[in-house]
Scaffold this active site. Structure first.
Site, mmCIF file in Angstrom:
data_model
loop_
_atom_site.group_PDB
_atom_site.id
_atom_site.type_symbol
_atom_site.label_atom_id
_atom_site.label_comp_id
_atom_site.label_asym_id
_atom_site.label_seq_id
_atom_site.Cartn_x
_atom_site.Cartn_y
_atom_site.Cartn_z
ATOM 1 N N ASP A 228 0.884 -1.176 0.000
ATOM 2 C CA ASP A 228 0.000 0.000 0.000
ATOM 3 C C ASP A 228 0.917 1.220 0.000
ATOM 4 O OD1 ASP A 228 -3.190 0.462 1.399
ATOM 5 O OD2 ASP A 228 -1.850 2.136 0.940
ATOM 6 N N ASP B 45 4.205 1.647 -4.178
ATOM 7 C CA ASP B 45 3.174 1.819 -5.195
ATOM 8 C C ASP B 45 3.169 0.566 -6.084
ATOM 9 O OD1 ASP B 45 1.850 2.738 -7.591
ATOM 10 O OD2 ASP B 45 2.246 4.775 -6.899
ATOM 11 N N PHE C 253 -6.736 -4.213 -4.903
ATOM 12 C CA PHE C 253 -7.615 -3.097 -4.542
ATOM 13 C C PHE C 253 -7.023 -1.740 -4.936
ATOM 14 C CE2 PHE C 253 -8.747 -6.143 -1.074
ATOM 15 C CZ PHE C 253 -10.110 -6.196 -1.278
ATOM 16 N N PRO D 159 -24.481 16.157 -10.894
ATOM 17 C CA PRO D 159 -24.270 15.697 -12.271
ATOM 18 C C PRO D 159 -23.648 14.300 -12.292
ATOM 19 C CG PRO D 159 -23.386 17.921 -11.966
ATOM 20 C CD PRO D 159 -23.780 17.420 -10.611
ATOM 21 N N LYS E 104 -12.514 1.256 -14.748
ATOM 22 C CA LYS E 104 -13.037 -0.056 -14.336
ATOM 23 C C LYS E 104 -13.450 -0.863 -15.567
ATOM 24 C CE LYS E 104 -12.204 0.447 -10.058
ATOM 25 N NZ LYS E 104 -11.058 -0.291 -9.497
ATOM 26 N N SER F 81 -1.522 6.397 -0.173
ATOM 27 C CA SER F 81 -1.998 7.613 -0.843
ATOM 28 C C SER F 81 -3.421 7.957 -0.412
ATOM 29 C CB SER F 81 -1.926 7.464 -2.363
ATOM 30 O OG SER F 81 -2.860 6.508 -2.791
ATOM 31 N N TYR G 277 -13.114 7.571 -13.892
ATOM 32 C CA TYR G 277 -13.049 6.479 -12.912
ATOM 33 C C TYR G 277 -13.775 5.251 -13.460
ATOM 34 C CZ TYR G 277 -14.706 3.580 -9.069
ATOM 35 O OH TYR G 277 -15.036 2.504 -8.290
ATOM 36 N N PHE H 238 -21.211 -2.960 -5.453
ATOM 37 C CA PHE H 238 -22.244 -1.930 -5.452
ATOM 38 C C PHE H 238 -21.783 -0.843 -4.460
ATOM 39 C CE2 PHE H 238 -25.380 -3.078 -8.609
ATOM 40 C CZ PHE H 238 -24.723 -4.181 -9.108
ATOM 41 N N ASN H 239 -22.534 -0.420 -3.488
ATOM 42 C CA ASN H 239 -22.071 0.708 -2.659
ATOM 43 C C ASN H 239 -21.605 0.223 -1.279
ATOM 44 O OD1 ASN H 239 -23.587 2.016 -4.828
ATOM 45 N ND2 ASN H 239 -23.339 3.881 -3.607
ATOM 46 N N LEU I 82 -22.058 9.281 0.385
ATOM 47 C CA LEU I 82 -23.193 9.560 1.267
ATOM 48 C C LEU I 82 -22.911 9.252 2.745
ATOM 49 C CD1 LEU I 82 -26.188 10.316 1.633
ATOM 50 C CD2 LEU I 82 -26.764 7.931 1.120
ATOM 51 N N SER J 125 -16.680 -2.392 -10.405
ATOM 52 C CA SER J 125 -17.699 -1.548 -9.795
ATOM 53 C C SER J 125 -18.991 -1.620 -10.589
ATOM 54 C CB SER J 125 -17.172 -0.110 -9.807
ATOM 55 O OG SER J 125 -18.206 0.797 -9.541
HETATM 56 N N1 UFG Z 1 -25.685 11.539 -2.034
HETATM 57 C C1 UFG Z 1 -26.361 12.607 -1.491
HETATM 58 N N2 UFG Z 1 -25.659 13.512 -0.760
HETATM 59 C C2 UFG Z 1 -24.314 13.384 -0.542
HETATM 60 C C3 UFG Z 1 -23.629 12.274 -1.097
HETATM 61 C C4 UFG Z 1 -24.360 11.373 -1.847
HETATM 62 O O1 UFG Z 1 -27.569 12.775 -1.647
HETATM 63 O O2 UFG Z 1 -23.728 14.247 0.122
HETATM 64 C C5 UFG Z 1 -26.456 10.548 -2.807
HETATM 65 C C6 UFG Z 1 -26.012 10.430 -4.234
HETATM 66 O O3 UFG Z 1 -26.665 11.369 -5.026
HETATM 67 C C7 UFG Z 1 -26.399 8.992 -4.542
HETATM 68 C C8 UFG Z 1 -26.216 8.263 -3.229
HETATM 69 O O4 UFG Z 1 -26.235 9.277 -2.234
HETATM 70 O O5 UFG Z 1 -27.735 8.949 -4.892
HETATM 71 C C9 UFG Z 1 -24.927 7.498 -3.137
HETATM 72 O O6 UFG Z 1 -23.855 8.334 -3.495
HETATM 73 P P1 UFG Z 1 -22.341 7.968 -3.220
HETATM 74 O O7 UFG Z 1 -21.506 9.143 -3.621
HETATM 75 O O8 UFG Z 1 -22.176 7.465 -1.825
HETATM 76 O O9 UFG Z 1 -22.029 6.722 -4.179
HETATM 77 P P2 UFG Z 1 -22.320 6.551 -5.760
HETATM 78 O O10 UFG Z 1 -23.563 5.775 -5.903
HETATM 79 O O11 UFG Z 1 -22.169 7.824 -6.472
HETATM 80 O O12 UFG Z 1 -21.125 5.573 -6.180
HETATM 81 C C10 UFG Z 1 -20.097 5.949 -7.047
HETATM 82 C C11 UFG Z 1 -19.792 4.803 -8.000
HETATM 83 C C12 UFG Z 1 -19.108 3.680 -7.302
HETATM 84 C C13 UFG Z 1 -17.954 4.174 -6.580
HETATM 85 C C14 UFG Z 1 -18.364 5.223 -5.632
HETATM 86 C C15 UFG Z 1 -17.137 5.708 -4.935
HETATM 87 O O13 UFG Z 1 -20.954 4.324 -8.588
HETATM 88 O O14 UFG Z 1 -18.653 2.753 -8.252
HETATM 89 O O15 UFG Z 1 -18.991 6.297 -6.323
HETATM 90 O O16 UFG Z 1 -16.886 7.020 -5.047
HETATM 91 F F1 UFG Z 1 -17.323 3.161 -5.919
#
Ligand code: UFG
Length: 338
Positions: A33, A60, A82, A295, A155, A36, A151, A177-178, A199, A126
Site C-alpha cells: 500500500d 506503489d 484493490f 451531475p 473499471k 496515498s 473512474y 455496489f455501494n 453519502l 464496480s
Molecule cells: N448523495 C447525497 N448527498 C451526498 C452524497 C451522496 O444525496 O452528500 C447521494 C447520491 O446522489 C447517490 C447516493 O447518495 O444517490 C450514493 O452516493 P455515493 O456518492 O455514496 O455513491 P455513488 O452511488 O455515487 O457511487 C459511485 C460509483 C461507485 C464508486 C463510488 C465511490 O458508482 O462505483 O462512487 O466514489 F465506488
C-alpha cells in the site's frame, strides 16, 4: 503452512477488512500500500483484530521492482488488487492521474504476475460499469453503458484488459455496489481524507457535528420518494466475498478463466430511506436539506445476485440497519481519537 495472499491497497477501506477476513479464513495476508488514500492506523486496527501485523511494504503497485521483490520473497498464491483511486468527481478533474494509476497499476500487477508465473487475481470492479441501466436489477450479463467518468472508464477498461489476458490469468472480477459500514468492533472503517464525496461518511460527519447538514442531491427523480436508489452493502459482507473468490481460484473451481460477479445485496434503498434507517437505528437525527441533482448520478441501480449466490456461493448477510449502526460506531470512535 498458511497460503499467502498479496493484498494491494490492503490498508484501505475494503482492503483492511478483507485482510482480517483472509486471516480468519486461514490465509496469511501480505500487504502492499502506498498510503496515498489510507493511514498506518489501519494497521493498528488490523493488529488489534488478528493479533499480529501482517507483512507490509509501503510502495506503489506501479513500482514493479518493489512488487516483484515482494512476490519473490513471499510467493503468494493469489493477488487481490484493490489499489486504485475511486473518487468519481476527482477523476473528472484529473483524468490522466486516474488512467495512469488505475490502468498503469493493473498492467504493472499483471506484468509482474506473468513474470512470476502467478495466475490468480481478484479484481475490484464496480457497478459503475453498468451506467444508467435500462432495467433493474442488473445482472452480470446486462450490457455495460459508456462510462460516465474517467473512474468508471478505468473499471471498464480494467475488465477488458483482464478479459484479454484470460489465456494465462484467472480472474475473479467483483463488481461492487455501494460499500458502507465498518468492522462491528469499530477497529476498522472508512477514513475519508478531506470532505467526503460519498453519502455515508458525509452523513456520519454531519451527525457528529463536523458538517452542518447533509444535502440530498435531488428529490425529483422517478423513484417512489424522488431520491436516488442504490444497493448498499456492508463492507464485511464485501470482504467475505473476496475470501470466497480467492477460494474459488485456489480450488480451481472457475468455469471460465475470467469470471464476473455482482457483489451487492439485491436490495435498493433511496437516500431518504438510508437517512431514516440511520435515525431509527441510532436514535439520532440527521440534519439534511434537499439540494440540486449531482451531475452524473445514476437514478437507480441494484444487483441481481442470482449468479453470485448460485455460482460463488456467497450472499450478503447484513442489513441496512446494521450498516448504519457500524458506520455510526466507527464515527464515534474517530471522534474519540481527535
Ligand atoms: N448523495 C447525497 N448527498 C451526498 C452524497 C451522496 O444525496 O452528500 C447521494 C447520491 O446522489 C447517490 C447516493 O447518495 O444517490 C450514493 O452516493 P455515493 O456518492 O455514496 O455513491 P455513488 O452511488 O455515487 O457511487 C459511485 C460509483 C461507485 C464508486 C463510488 C465511490 O458508482 O462505483 O462512487 O466514489 F465506488
Amino acid at each position: 503452512m498458511k497460503k499467502k495472499i498479496l493484498v494491494t491497497g490492503g490498508l484501505g477501506f475494503i482492503g483492511s477488512h478483507t485482510v482480517v477476513c483472509l486471516h480468519e479464513a486461514g490465509f496469511e495476508p501480505i500487504i502492499i500500500d502506498n498510503l496515498s488514500n489510507s493511514l498506518m492506523s489501519a494497521m493498528d486496527g488490523i493488529q488489534s483484530l488478528i493479533g499480529y501485523k501482517p507483512t507490509f511494504i509501503n510502495a506503489d503497485v506501479n513500482d514493479k521492482i518493489a512488487l516483484s521483490n515482494l512476490i519473490e520473497s513471499h510467493k503468494p498464491e493469489a493477488i487481490i488488487h484493490f489499489a486504485a483511486f475511486k473518487a468519481v468527481g476527482e477523476s473528472v478533474e484529473k483524468p490522466l492521474m486516474y488512467y495512469h494509476n488505475n490502468l498503469g497499476g493493473l498492467i504493472s500487477v499483471l506484468e509482474v504476475m506473468q513474470q512470476h508465473n502467478l495466475s490468480n487475481l481478484v479484481f475490484s470492479s464496480s457497478c459503475t460499469v453498468y451506467g444508467e441501466p435500462d432495467t433493474v436489477p442488473v445482472s452480470e450479463s446486462t450490457s455495460t453503458k459508456p462510462a460516465q467518468s474517467p473512474y468508471g472508464a478505468t473499471k471498464q477498461m480494467g475488465e477488458i484488459i483482464l478479459n484479454d489476458n484470460a489465456s494465462w490469468c484467472n480472474t475473479q472480477c467483483l463488481r461492487y455496489f455501494n460499500p458502507i459500514g465498518a468492522h462491528p468492533t469499530a477497529a476498522l472503517g472508512e477514513l475519508p481524507l478531506g470532505v467526503p464525496n460519498n453519502l455515508i461518511p458525509f452523513l456520519t460527519q454531519t451527525v457528529a457535528g463536523i458538517r452542518k447538514e447533509l444535502t440530498i442531491f435531488g428529490s425529483d427523480y422517478e423513484t417512489p420518494d424522488g431520491t436516488c436508489i442504490r444497493d448498499y452493502i456492508h463492507v464485511m459482507d464485501l470482504a467475505e466475498a473476496h475470501v470466497k473468490a480467492v477460494e474459488r481460484l485456489l480450488n480451481k473451481q472457475q468455469l471460465e478463466s475470467f469470471e464476473v460477479f455482482n457483489i451487492g445485496t439485491g436490495n435498493g434503498f433511496s437516500v431518504l430511506e438510508v437517512i431514516r434507517s440511520f435515525e431509527e437505528e441510532n436514535k439520532i437525527a440527521v440534519p439534511h436539506k434537499i439540494g440540486p441533482r449531482r451531475p452524473g448520478d445514476v437514478v437507480k441501480v441494484w444487483a441481481d445476485t442470482t449468479k453470485v449466490e448460485n455460482v460463488l456461493g456467497w450472499k450478503a448477510k447484513r442489513g441496512l440497519n446494521e450498516m448504519m449502526r457500524d458506520a455510526w460506531n466507527w464515527q464515534l470512535k474517530l471522534n474519540q481519537n481527535t
